[in-house]
Design an enzyme around this catalytic site. Structure first.
Site, PDB file in Angstrom:
ATOM      1  N   ASP A   1      -5.698  -6.296   7.090  1.00  0.00           N
ATOM      2  CA  ASP A   1      -7.008  -6.079   7.707  1.00  0.00           C
ATOM      3  C   ASP A   1      -8.068  -5.983   6.610  1.00  0.00           C
ATOM      4  O   ASP A   1      -7.774  -6.165   5.430  1.00  0.00           O
ATOM      5  CB  ASP A   1      -7.014  -4.822   8.600  1.00  0.00           C
ATOM      6  CG  ASP A   1      -6.651  -3.558   7.829  1.00  0.00           C
ATOM      7  OD1 ASP A   1      -6.553  -3.606   6.584  1.00  0.00           O
ATOM      8  OD2 ASP A   1      -6.450  -2.503   8.472  1.00  0.00           O
TER       9      ASP A   1
ATOM     10  N   GLU B   1       0.820  -1.218   0.000  1.00  0.00           N
ATOM     11  CA  GLU B   1       0.000   0.000   0.000  1.00  0.00           C
ATOM     12  C   GLU B   1       0.850   1.262   0.000  1.00  0.00           C
ATOM     13  O   GLU B   1       0.599   2.198  -0.723  1.00  0.00           O
ATOM     14  CB  GLU B   1      -0.884   0.030   1.260  1.00  0.00           C
ATOM     15  CG  GLU B   1      -2.191  -0.695   1.100  1.00  0.00           C
ATOM     16  CD  GLU B   1      -3.038  -0.589   2.366  1.00  0.00           C
ATOM     17  OE1 GLU B   1      -3.238   0.536   2.844  1.00  0.00           O
ATOM     18  OE2 GLU B   1      -3.489  -1.634   2.863  1.00  0.00           O
TER      19      GLU B   1
ATOM     20  N   ASP C   1      -2.195  -4.115   3.530  1.00  0.00           N
ATOM     21  CA  ASP C   1      -2.256  -4.276   4.997  1.00  0.00           C
ATOM     22  C   ASP C   1      -3.108  -5.466   5.420  1.00  0.00           C
ATOM     23  O   ASP C   1      -4.074  -5.825   4.739  1.00  0.00           O
ATOM     24  CB  ASP C   1      -2.803  -2.996   5.646  1.00  0.00           C
ATOM     25  CG  ASP C   1      -1.755  -1.882   5.674  1.00  0.00           C
ATOM     26  OD1 ASP C   1      -0.580  -2.170   5.367  1.00  0.00           O
ATOM     27  OD2 ASP C   1      -2.111  -0.738   6.002  1.00  0.00           O
TER      28      ASP C   1
ATOM     29  N   ARG D   1      -3.440  -1.592  13.720  1.00  0.00           N
ATOM     30  CA  ARG D   1      -4.913  -1.640  13.816  1.00  0.00           C
ATOM     31  C   ARG D   1      -5.319  -3.041  14.232  1.00  0.00           C
ATOM     32  O   ARG D   1      -5.347  -3.951  13.416  1.00  0.00           O
ATOM     33  CB  ARG D   1      -5.541  -1.250  12.475  1.00  0.00           C
ATOM     34  CG  ARG D   1      -5.314   0.213  12.147  1.00  0.00           C
ATOM     35  CD  ARG D   1      -5.963   0.658  10.865  1.00  0.00           C
ATOM     36  NE  ARG D   1      -5.646   2.064  10.617  1.00  0.00           N
ATOM     37  CZ  ARG D   1      -4.592   2.482   9.938  1.00  0.00           C
ATOM     38  NH1 ARG D   1      -3.748   1.596   9.414  1.00  0.00           N
ATOM     39  NH2 ARG D   1      -4.357   3.775   9.776  1.00  0.00           N
TER      40      ARG D   1
ATOM     41  N   TYR E   1       1.685  -4.426  13.429  1.00  0.00           N
ATOM     42  CA  TYR E   1       0.588  -3.683  12.796  1.00  0.00           C
ATOM     43  C   TYR E   1      -0.271  -2.970  13.836  1.00  0.00           C
ATOM     44  O   TYR E   1      -0.589  -3.530  14.886  1.00  0.00           O
ATOM     45  CB  TYR E   1      -0.262  -4.633  11.942  1.00  0.00           C
ATOM     46  CG  TYR E   1      -1.225  -3.909  11.048  1.00  0.00           C
ATOM     47  CD1 TYR E   1      -0.770  -2.948  10.146  1.00  0.00           C
ATOM     48  CD2 TYR E   1      -2.589  -4.167  11.102  1.00  0.00           C
ATOM     49  CE1 TYR E   1      -1.652  -2.270   9.321  1.00  0.00           C
ATOM     50  CE2 TYR E   1      -3.471  -3.492  10.269  1.00  0.00           C
ATOM     51  CZ  TYR E   1      -2.995  -2.540   9.392  1.00  0.00           C
ATOM     52  OH  TYR E   1      -3.879  -1.861   8.580  1.00  0.00           O
TER      53      TYR E   1
ATOM     54  N   HIS F   1      -4.494 -10.901  13.833  1.00  0.00           N
ATOM     55  CA  HIS F   1      -3.476  -9.939  14.242  1.00  0.00           C
ATOM     56  C   HIS F   1      -2.962 -10.265  15.622  1.00  0.00           C
ATOM     57  O   HIS F   1      -3.606 -10.946  16.406  1.00  0.00           O
ATOM     58  CB  HIS F   1      -4.060  -8.523  14.307  1.00  0.00           C
ATOM     59  CG  HIS F   1      -4.578  -8.047  13.005  1.00  0.00           C
ATOM     60  ND1 HIS F   1      -5.278  -6.895  12.867  1.00  0.00           N
ATOM     61  CD2 HIS F   1      -4.483  -8.582  11.774  1.00  0.00           C
ATOM     62  CE1 HIS F   1      -5.608  -6.729  11.604  1.00  0.00           C
ATOM     63  NE2 HIS F   1      -5.143  -7.743  10.925  1.00  0.00           N
TER      64      HIS F   1
ATOM     65  N   GLU G   1      -9.659  -3.466   5.321  1.00  0.00           N
ATOM     66  CA  GLU G   1      -9.392  -2.419   4.321  1.00  0.00           C
ATOM     67  C   GLU G   1      -8.304  -2.877   3.352  1.00  0.00           C
ATOM     68  O   GLU G   1      -8.402  -2.678   2.141  1.00  0.00           O
ATOM     69  CB  GLU G   1      -8.960  -1.133   5.046  1.00  0.00           C
ATOM     70  CG  GLU G   1      -9.293   0.145   4.335  1.00  0.00           C
ATOM     71  CD  GLU G   1     -10.780   0.450   4.268  1.00  0.00           C
ATOM     72  OE1 GLU G   1     -11.192   1.049   3.262  1.00  0.00           O
ATOM     73  OE2 GLU G   1     -11.529   0.083   5.197  1.00  0.00           O
TER      74      GLU G   1
END
Length: 694
Positions: free
Chosen positions: A84, A9, A82, A304, A302, A350, A86
């Site tokens: 997650d 990203e 990433d 989030r 990470y 995560h 998103e």
């Protein structure tokens, strides 16, 4: 020539990951999302199965063209956005925008929780397909947010002013802040008293202070000075004896490592960082910092995450480090939070937020980090180390002292083993544990009474929300997710619905107008339970148990009819500017009341020939108790409402609550409105009465 293409990203990761992977790999960045719903229209076909219409984001054409060239050259493509929801959606959009399905190339999805050589190389050994459940969960959120924003915001523009917005999560957050403000405004303090007794203890120079408890049978609250005087009178000349001494041990558990929300809360409390600043710095630490001798390295995992899980490798590394640095008695057992209710829906792929290498101490990194990066890294490092250590232990002593049918108590504690507190302490740990003397008392100790100390107190209203406590409240209510807390707060601050003063969040006049309108026209959108249930359904999409379009087709018709109804109601409201009785001193026209970013102001209707404006003060029909001039509604520089004398600065009268037209029946003073009660402005009077219906 590079055979494999890795797409990430952020451009900040490209150099670092390229260095880890060597010459066979080309690494390129998408710079976040490449496709989204169009800005000019709703972008969701409500007539045809709610199909979203995605377009290439403006400015991303060159990036996509460059990625297409790289795709042609590569044998295999790894989508490494990433880890997650998103990130999964960005990978899917890349797949669609670059026509990767039709390219005939092998395409894989890989994720890593930290940007380190081991993690990146390990992820290449475990490629997978794109998880469409995660993609659909993101699409559902995007569609819901778009529907709420694009259908409701135009109503706010027509009713209040252009540039306002409503949002699925931001409107609920605003409502929570408004509700808290209402609670504070309606709060009426209640008086209570405390009574302490001091004693001389044989062989001790320092006095022992005990607090009044009540009788040996029950706790008694002292609500007035008369209560205190009665107790003191009954104790005159009494003998005080120790009736019970209890010794014990208290365990203080080590903290859990950080999740996104606990990191935001702690950074706000300890470092005074806004949620937005915390996330920006954490992103920098995750993506990589330049460390002398090592190049660019990601120093935290990470950022989030809802999870407190820690990988086995990190557990072992932490145990070895703690044993070597602090001693084997400090190395603790594994701890993990018991998840309950809505917080069970964690993205448990995560880990918690932790340092990528525990051996990289804050001191070692200090020269490679900016001051704020260092402070945040130190907080994360200390919290993680503490979470893997043993609990702290306290020796506790509690003593009961009886006399003439009354009881006083005293308790004390001292640390017998500091455990995790040798590394990490929170504010409450550092408060004095008081009365160490109590530890030297037994049942035979003869106490000699020395003196009483009494104090008047008043109960306090609920605290104003801070960014930290709002994040905690949103998380507890199951509203929003780790990635949404910071942008939600940032948006309502930017729209000037709320302002921040000394960490506290206050509602502005504009925020009140928007919140009242949302509550009236769209009660379910700003309903906390409705929003929390919606989050649970969206988590169901992520788990594969709910179809994303089912949520949309159940939600949209109700929203549509509510918008239609509100539009009709609003059409009946005259939206013309309200004319005031204030004359424009430049051209003589009657000035009109308008809304600006800071609330209402007076403007000349002769614009653009006459551009005169001035502050608008709303008179409330109550004279100032100090000078007799009008009391008007005013705002602080940041937009917080208060009531003050129009004669300011000559007269300094101001109050936060609205003054009533009624006078106090007891002393004739001004009465202030607190919820459905009226309270006398004169504190010595203290009259409270029900507010009469208008």
């Amino acid at each position: 020539m590079a055979k494999y293409l890795v797409i990430v990203e952020s451009p900040a990761k490209v150099k670092t990951i390229k260095k880890f992977l060597g010459p066979n790999y080309e690494v390129a960045a998408s710079n976040g999302h490449v496709r989204d719903l169009p800005k000019s229209k709703l972008g969701i076909d409500v007539e045809h199965d709610y199909e979203p219409k995605y377009i290439t984001i403006r400015g991303k054409g060159d990036i996509l063209a460059n990625l297409r060239k790289e795709v042609k050259k590569a044998e295999k493509i790894y989508l490494a956005t990433d880890p997650d929801r998103e990130g999964e959606a960005i990978s899917w959009h890349l797949m669609e925008a670059l026509n990767l399905k039709k390219s005939g190339k092998k395409v894989y999805r890989i994720t890593f929780n930290e940007i380190t050589k081991n993690a990146v190389k390990e992820s290449l050994k475990h490629p997978r397909e794109i998880n469409m459940d995660l993609v659909d969960a993101q699409q559902a959120r995007r569609a819901l947010d778009r529907m709420v924003g694009y259908r409701i915001s135009p109503l706010l523009w027509s009713k209040v002013k252009r540039g306002l917005s409503a949002g699925r999560v931001q409107s609920v957050a605003l409502r929570m802040i408004c509700d808290r403000e209402d609670e504070i405004a309606a709060f009426i303090p209640e008086e209570y008293w405390t009574l302490d007794a001091s004693f001389k203890v044989p062989g001790e120079r320092k006095l022992l202070t005990a607090k009044y408890y009540g009788t040996p049978q029950q706790k008694v609250n002292l609500t007035s000075q008369a209560d205190v005087e009665r107790v003191i009178g009954e104790l005159a000349g009494a003998d005080y004896r120790v009736s019970e001494v209890k010794k014990g041990e208290r365990i203080r558990k080590q903290p859990l490592p950080f999740t996104t929300s606990t990191l935001q809360q702690e950074a706000s409390k300890v470092l005074n960082f806004s949620t937005q600043k915390t996330m920006r710095l954490a992103q920098q630490l995750y993506e990589g910092v330049d460390i002398k001798g090592n190049g660019t390295v990601g120093v935290i995992t990470y950022l989030r995450t809802d999870s407190t899980r820690v990988s086995e490798e990190a557990e072992h590394q932490a145990a070895d480090y703690i044993e070597k640095t602090y001693g084997p008695q400090y190395a603790g057992e594994k701890t993990q939070a018991k998840q309950s209710g809505l917080s069970q829906k964690i993205q448990d792929a995560h880990e918690a937020i932790r340092p990528t290498d525990i051996e990289r101490t804050p001191t070692e990194l200090k020269e490679s980090l900016s001051r704020d990066q260092f402070r945040l890294y130190q907080l994360i490092w200390k919290r993680f180390v503490a979470s893997r250590m043993t609990p702290a232990r306290y020796e506790t002593t509690s003593v009961k002292i009886d006399a003439a049918g009354h009881r006083f108590t005293v308790s004390a504690s001292k640390i017998s083993f500091d455990g995790f507190m040798s590394v990490y302490t929170q504010d409450e740990d550092e408060k004095a544990e008081g009365n160490i003397l109590a530890g030297s008392i037994d049942m035979d100790t003869k106490l000699t009474f020395d003196s009483f100390s009494q104090a008047q107190h008043f109960t306090q209203p609920p605290a104003h929300y801070t960014e930290a406590s709002l994040v905690r409240a949103l998380e507890e209510q199951g509203i929003g997710r780790p990635s949404t807390y910071a942008p939600t707060i940032t948006t309502i601050l930017a729209r000037r619905y709320i302002v921040k003063e000394n960490k506290n969040l206050y509602v502005t006049e504009l925020g009140e107008v928007v919140n009242n309108m949302m509550k009236e026209a769209f009660p379910s959108i700003v309903d906390v339970n409705f929003t929390a249930n919606m989050e649970a359904l969206l988590d169901g999409v992520e788990e594969g148990s709910v179809k994303w379009k089912t949520i949309i087709e159940n939600f949209y018709p109700d929203l549509d009819s509510a918008v239609e109804q509100a539009q009709k109601d609003l059409d009946q409201v005259k939206i013309a500017d309200e004319v005031s009785d204030e004359k424009c001193e430049l051209c003589g026209r009657n000035m009109v009341i308008k809304y600006g970013p800071h609330g209402r102001f007076l403007a000349c209707p002769g614009f653009p020939e006459c551009r005169n404006t001035k502050p608008y003060f709303e008179k409330i029909g109550v004279p100032c108790p100090k000078c007799g001039k009008d009391i008007v509604l005013k705002k602080t520089k940041k937009g917080r409402k208060y009531y003050g004398c129009i004669g300011n600065p000559d007269c300094d009268f101001m109050v936060w609550q609205k003054p009533s037209r009624e006078k106090c029946p007891k002393c004739g003073s001004l009465m202030l409105e607190k919820g459905n009660k009226l309270v006398c402005w004169n504190e010595e009077c203290g009259t409270v009465m029900e507010k009469k219906e208008n």
